[in-house]
Design an enzyme around this catalytic site. Structure first.
Site, PDB file in Angstrom:
ATOM      1  N   ASP A  13       0.857  -1.171   0.000  1.00 18.48           N
ATOM      2  CA  ASP A  13       0.000   0.000   0.000  1.00 18.48           C
ATOM      3  C   ASP A  13       0.905   1.237   0.000  1.00 18.48           C
ATOM      4  OD1 ASP A  13      -2.311   1.675   0.459  1.00 18.48           O
ATOM      5  OD2 ASP A  13      -1.548   1.851   2.509  1.00 18.48           O
ATOM      6  N   ASP A  15      -0.135   5.155   0.751  1.00 14.27           N
ATOM      7  CA  ASP A  15      -0.352   6.154   1.808  1.00 14.27           C
ATOM      8  C   ASP A  15      -0.563   5.484   3.166  1.00 14.27           C
ATOM      9  OD1 ASP A  15      -0.262   7.993  -0.284  1.00 14.27           O
ATOM     10  OD2 ASP A  15      -2.433   7.961  -0.550  1.00 14.27           O
TER      11      ASP A  15
HETATM   12 MG   LIG Z   1      -3.044   3.190   3.182  1.00 13.10          MG
END
Ligand SMILES: [Mg+2]
Ligand SMILES: [Zn+2]
Length: 200
Positions: A13, A15
């Site tokens: 992932d 952010d």
């Molecule tokens: Mg995230």
């Protein structure tokens, strides 16, 4: 015939996992990698994993992120990761949202996490053995993505992770929960391979 030509990968992932989650990242000045991100990616790379970012960017469908900015942010992220000794092999993102304001992106797509479309695409494009791969993120949605695609999964407590840990969906499983990506890296590097001859 084994899948020995296929390589394992870490699906990351973006952010809250690689960089500080600022909501909708929409300006380069907001991009802040965690201080351990480069080191973690270097260690994972050296262990033979392909490194693939998988990111929902519904802000594009909402009209909140300018088209092209995500590409620009990813080029900058790659530059900074490489400057700090790490690397990334590919960055995938889903620009869609079922109720998006931008008409052609307002679709119930196959790539919006937790659906496995981005991992399926990366596996095909890069030759990845998902059964030896991991997904790491700060939301249950990332864990669910990994599970939908057939990888192992780790929830990190950076970004939304500490809150997510307290709001675990019923019957939600996960292989590990840990403080951050460098801790996740030590777990991955220390875990026995599911294909290890010692275990078969
Ligand atoms: Mg995230
Ligand atoms: Zn999509």
């Amino acid at each position: 015939m084994t899948n020995s030509a296929l390589r394992p990968a870490i699906f990351l992932d973006r952010d809250g996992t690689l960089n500080v989650d600022v909501g909708y990242l929409h300006a380069i000045e907001q991009l802040k990698l965690y201080p351990w991100t480069g080191d973690a990616l270097r260690l994972l790379k050296r262990a033979g994993y392909l490194l693939v970012v998988v990111s929902n960017q519904a802000g594009i469908a909402q009209g909140m992120i300018a088209p092209g900015f995500v590409e620009e942010a990813h080029a900058e992220m790659l530059r900074r990761v490489r400057d700090s000794g790490g690397d990334l092999d590919a960055l995938y993102y889903c620009p869609h949202h079922p109720r998006g304001a931008v008409k052609e992106l307002a679709t119930d797509c196959r790539c919006r996490k937790p659906r496995p479309g981005m991992i399926e695409d990366a596996a095909r494009d890069l030759g990845i053995d998902v059964s030896r791969s991991w997904t790491v993120g700060d939301k249950w949605l990332d864990v669910q993505l990994g599970q939908a695609a057939g990888t192992r999964s780790i929830l990190v407590r950076t970004g939304w992770g500490a809150d997510q840990e307290k709001q675990r969906p019923e019957r939600q499983t996960v292989d590990a929960i840990c403080d951050n990506l460098i801790h996740a890296t030590s777990i991955i590097l220390g875990a026995p391979s599911p294909k290890s001859p010692l275990l078969s």
